[in-house]
Design a protein around this motif. Structure first.
Motif, PDB file in Angstrom:
ATOM      1  N   VAL A   1       0.830  -1.197   0.000  1.00 32.34           N
ATOM      2  CA  VAL A   1       0.000   0.000   0.000  1.00 32.34           C
ATOM      3  C   VAL A   1       0.872   1.259   0.000  1.00 32.34           C
ATOM      4  CG1 VAL A   1      -1.954  -1.065   1.212  1.00 32.34           C
ATOM      5  CG2 VAL A   1      -0.165   0.062   2.527  1.00 32.34           C
ATOM      6  N   VAL A   2       0.244   2.365  -0.356  1.00 31.76           N
ATOM      7  CA  VAL A   2       0.842   3.687  -0.196  1.00 31.76           C
ATOM      8  C   VAL A   2      -0.028   4.431   0.796  1.00 31.76           C
ATOM      9  CG1 VAL A   2       1.400   5.873  -1.313  1.00 31.76           C
ATOM     10  CG2 VAL A   2       1.726   3.740  -2.552  1.00 31.76           C
ATOM     11  N   VAL A   3       0.589   4.962   1.845  1.00 31.12           N
ATOM     12  CA  VAL A   3      -0.123   5.771   2.829  1.00 31.12           C
ATOM     13  C   VAL A   3       0.386   7.196   2.682  1.00 31.12           C
ATOM     14  CG1 VAL A   3      -0.582   6.164   5.275  1.00 31.12           C
ATOM     15  CG2 VAL A   3      -0.383   3.831   4.402  1.00 31.12           C
TER      16      VAL A   3
ATOM     17  N   GLY B   1       4.694   0.304   1.771  1.00 32.80           N
ATOM     18  CA  GLY B   1       5.075  -0.949   2.399  1.00 32.80           C
ATOM     19  C   GLY B   1       3.910  -1.909   2.445  1.00 32.80           C
ATOM     20  N   ILE B   2       4.050  -2.935   3.267  1.00 33.45           N
ATOM     21  CA  ILE B   2       3.029  -3.968   3.413  1.00 33.45           C
ATOM     22  C   ILE B   2       2.142  -3.603   4.599  1.00 33.45           C
ATOM     23  CG2 ILE B   2       2.594  -6.428   3.744  1.00 33.45           C
ATOM     24  CD1 ILE B   2       4.194  -5.739   1.196  1.00 33.45           C
ATOM     25  N   LEU B   3       0.835  -3.543   4.369  1.00 30.65           N
ATOM     26  CA  LEU B   3      -0.113  -3.220   5.433  1.00 30.65           C
ATOM     27  C   LEU B   3      -0.223  -4.409   6.386  1.00 30.65           C
ATOM     28  CD1 LEU B   3      -2.214  -1.217   6.554  1.00 30.65           C
ATOM     29  CD2 LEU B   3      -3.897  -2.382   5.130  1.00 30.65           C
ATOM     30  N   ALA B   4       0.242  -4.228   7.621  1.00 29.53           N
ATOM     31  CA  ALA B   4       0.181  -5.304   8.610  1.00 29.53           C
ATOM     32  C   ALA B   4      -1.180  -5.307   9.307  1.00 29.53           C
ATOM     33  CB  ALA B   4       1.306  -5.163   9.620  1.00 29.53           C
ATOM     34  N   CYS B   5      -1.621  -4.139   9.780  1.00 30.96           N
ATOM     35  CA  CYS B   5      -2.929  -4.043  10.420  1.00 30.96           C
ATOM     36  C   CYS B   5      -3.330  -2.585  10.568  1.00 30.96           C
ATOM     37  CB  CYS B   5      -2.950  -4.759  11.771  1.00 30.96           C
ATOM     38  SG  CYS B   5      -1.850  -4.062  12.989  1.00 30.96           S
TER      39      CYS B   5
ATOM     40  N   GLN C   1       8.235  -3.547   6.076  1.00 28.73           N
ATOM     41  CA  GLN C   1       9.066  -3.252   4.898  1.00 28.73           C
ATOM     42  C   GLN C   1       8.749  -1.861   4.353  1.00 28.73           C
ATOM     43  OE1 GLN C   1       8.685  -6.412   2.001  1.00 28.73           O
ATOM     44  NE2 GLN C   1       8.393  -7.931   3.611  1.00 28.73           N
ATOM     45  N   THR C   2       8.743  -0.889   5.248  1.00 29.70           N
ATOM     46  CA  THR C   2       8.264   0.451   4.930  1.00 29.70           C
ATOM     47  C   THR C   2       9.362   1.343   4.376  1.00 29.70           C
ATOM     48  OG1 THR C   2       6.749   0.186   6.791  1.00 29.70           O
ATOM     49  CG2 THR C   2       6.965   2.394   5.875  1.00 29.70           C
TER      50      THR C   2
ATOM     51  N   ALA D   1       6.741   0.222  10.740  1.00 31.46           N
ATOM     52  CA  ALA D   1       6.365   1.616  10.967  1.00 31.46           C
ATOM     53  C   ALA D   1       4.951   1.646  11.527  1.00 31.46           C
ATOM     54  CB  ALA D   1       6.439   2.410   9.672  1.00 31.46           C
ATOM     55  N   PHE D   2       4.722   2.578  12.427  1.00 30.40           N
ATOM     56  CA  PHE D   2       3.411   2.777  13.024  1.00 30.40           C
ATOM     57  C   PHE D   2       3.001   4.219  12.760  1.00 30.40           C
ATOM     58  CE2 PHE D   2       5.576  -0.544  15.286  1.00 30.40           C
ATOM     59  CZ  PHE D   2       4.646  -1.554  15.296  1.00 30.40           C
TER      60      PHE D   2
END
Length: 97
Positions: A33-35, A45-49, A60-61, A76-77
Motif C-alpha cells: 500500500v501507499v499511505v 510498504g506492506i499493510l500489517a494491520c 518493509q516500509t 512503521a506505526f
C-alpha cells in the motif's frame, strides 16, 4: 421523477455485493500500500494491520518525500489522524518485481 440511479449500487462488474470502505481495508491487509500523510510524505510498504481510528502498522516500509526515497524502516506505526489516504500499490522495479 428519476433518482439519478442513487437507488442502484454502482461500480464495475455488476452482480457483486456492494463493498464498504471497511471491506476494502480488510481485503488489502498483507498487501503493498501507499499511505499519504497530511504533510505530503508517502509511506510505502506492506499493510500489517489497522484499527477503526486508521492507526496503521506497516512492514518493509519506505519513506518518500517529494517522490524521493528518504528512509527505509522494518516496521512503521502511523497515527490515524495524520493519514490523508491509503491506496493499494503495485511493486516497483526496485522491489525486484
Amino acid at each position: 421523477m428519476s433518482t439519478g440511479g442513487a437507488d442502484k449500487p454502482s461500480g464495475g462488474g455488476g452482480g457483486g455485493a456492494v463493498k464498504t470502505p471497511s471491506d476494502f481495508l480488510k481485503s488489502i491487509r498483507g498487501r503493498p500500500v501507499v499511505v499519504k500523510l497530511n504533510s505530503g510524505v508517502d509511506y510505502r510498504g506492506i499493510l500489517a494491520c489497522l484499527d477503526g481510528y486508521m492507526n496503521i502498522a506497516m512492514e518493509q516500509t519506505e519513506e518518500y518525500v517529494n517522490g524521493q526515497l528518504k528512509n527505509k524502516y522494518g516496521d512503521a506505526f502511523i497515527r490515524g489522524n495524520n493519514v490523508l489516504y491509503i491506496s493499494t500499490s503495485k511493486r516497483t522495479l526496485t522491489d525486484g518485481a
